[in-house]
Motif scaffolding. Structure first.
Motif, PDB file in Angstrom:
ATOM      1  N   PRO A  18       6.554   7.145  -1.175  1.00 56.13           N
ATOM      2  CA  PRO A  18       5.607   6.171  -1.732  1.00 56.13           C
ATOM      3  C   PRO A  18       6.375   4.988  -2.323  1.00 56.13           C
ATOM      4  N   GLU A  39       5.658   3.353  -5.489  1.00 51.31           N
ATOM      5  CA  GLU A  39       5.508   3.054  -6.914  1.00 51.31           C
ATOM      6  C   GLU A  39       6.854   2.838  -7.612  1.00 51.31           C
ATOM      7  N   ASP A  71       0.849  -1.192   0.000  1.00 45.54           N
ATOM      8  CA  ASP A  71       0.000   0.000   0.000  1.00 45.54           C
ATOM      9  C   ASP A  71       0.885   1.242   0.000  1.00 45.54           C
ATOM     10  N   SER A  72       0.810   2.035  -1.071  1.00 47.13           N
ATOM     11  CA  SER A  72       1.713   3.179  -1.218  1.00 47.13           C
ATOM     12  C   SER A  72       1.473   4.245  -0.152  1.00 47.13           C
ATOM     13  N   ARG A  73       0.206   4.444   0.204  1.00 48.23           N
ATOM     14  CA  ARG A  73      -0.102   5.465   1.217  1.00 48.23           C
ATOM     15  C   ARG A  73       0.541   5.117   2.560  1.00 48.23           C
ATOM     16  N   LYS A  74       0.379   3.868   2.967  1.00 46.29           N
ATOM     17  CA  LYS A  74       0.951   3.457   4.250  1.00 46.29           C
ATOM     18  C   LYS A  74       2.478   3.420   4.170  1.00 46.29           C
ATOM     19  N   HIS A  75       3.001   3.035   3.018  1.00 42.38           N
ATOM     20  CA  HIS A  75       4.448   3.035   2.820  1.00 42.38           C
ATOM     21  C   HIS A  75       5.010   4.443   3.023  1.00 42.38           C
ATOM     22  N   LYS A  76       4.352   5.433   2.449  1.00 42.83           N
ATOM     23  CA  LYS A  76       4.816   6.817   2.593  1.00 42.83           C
ATOM     24  C   LYS A  76       4.681   7.301   4.034  1.00 42.83           C
ATOM     25  N   GLU A  77       3.609   6.892   4.708  1.00 45.44           N
ATOM     26  CA  GLU A  77       3.389   7.319   6.095  1.00 45.44           C
ATOM     27  C   GLU A  77       4.514   6.852   7.009  1.00 45.44           C
TER      28      GLU A  77
END
Length: 263
Positions: A159, A161, A148-154
């Motif tokens: 992100p 990708e 999950d890119s959103r959680k990865h960035k958090e």
């Protein structure tokens, strides 16, 4: 051989390691990383600049500039151990791809000396950088932290990708050995469905046969205080052996890969 003069910045060289690749290894830790993972056990690796960190109440300089030749002098000392154990040199960090010429030339020097090479990396870089090192690399220890890119960035500041795109390109390249490594972090990616999602992704990658689950630990926590930084996972406990076994079973069932805890 001009590439032996290439200069880079490291913060440690660890000899006689049995992690991060096969056999007995010498691990070279490079400075600089584009990610800021909350659980990072080497926070002194994140900044490229030379720093001062308090260690056991005393200031310690973190980071020094060296040439490829200077590093290889140390690596060569343990050649007999590499030969007997099928070991070699591993680059770690930080993210070695932040110093592309130095990483490439270090790997080249080892490879041309007949020493096995490995890279522990999250593949967050332009693919052209990665492509330049692949001819000198035997094993890519490739971190995949979350789908999950959103959680990865958090949790990492970036992100995912680019990482996923590069993972696909690396495994499509014909690279001899790529091992997917997953740091299992409570509250981030330790749910069964999250590990299963990574395992499914790994199962679609060409030439990938192995996946390692690396349980969270707190061995680097004191370094944050030494750097005057907050440790965001304070109070979080490592997963139990029983829980890791459950995640391992899930990963094997979903992927069909050779999965293990640690590595």
């Amino acid at each position: 051989m001009d590439y032996l003069k290439t200069q880079g910045r490291i913060f440690d060289i660890q000899r006689y390691s049995i992690h991060d690749g096969t056999g007995i290894r010498t691990i070279v830790f490079l400075k600089g990383c584009p990610l800021r993972c909350r659980w990072c056990s080497n926070p002194e690796s994140q900044e490229y600049k030379i720093q001062t960190m308090m260690v056991q109440g005393k200031p310690k300089t973190i980071g020094r500039d060296v040439t490829v030749a200077e590093v290889m002098e140390i690596v060569e000392k343990d050649r007999p151990y590499y030969r007997r154990s099928y070991g070699g040199m591993t680059l770690s960090g930080g993210e070695s791809l932040m110093q592309p010429e130095f990483a490439r030339d270090l790997l080249r020097a080892a490879k041309e000396s007949g020493i096995n090479t490995a890279l522990e990396s999250t593949a967050y870089a332009k693919y052209e950088v990665i492509e330049s090192i692949l001819p000198y690399l035997d094993t890519y220890l490739l971190d995949v932290k979350h789908m999950d890119s959103r959680k990865h960035k958090e949790f990492t500041g970036r992100p995912n990708e680019l990482i996923q795109e590069n993972v696909r390109k690396i495994t499509d390249s014909g690279m001899t050995e790529v091992i997917i490594r997953v740091p299992v972090i409570p509250g981030f990616n330790d749910r069964k469905d999250e590990i299963e999602a990574i395992a499914r992704f790994a199962s679609t990658l060409k030439n990938v046969k192995k996946m390692h689950l690396l349980p969270y630990h707190r061995l680097g926590q004191d370094k944050y205080a030494g750097l005057g930084r907050e440790y965001f996972l304070d109070g979080i406990l490592p997963p139990t052996n029983e829980y890791m076994e459950m995640l391992l079973d899930a990963a094997v069932r979903v992927s069909g890969l050779d999965c293990q805890i640690g590595g």
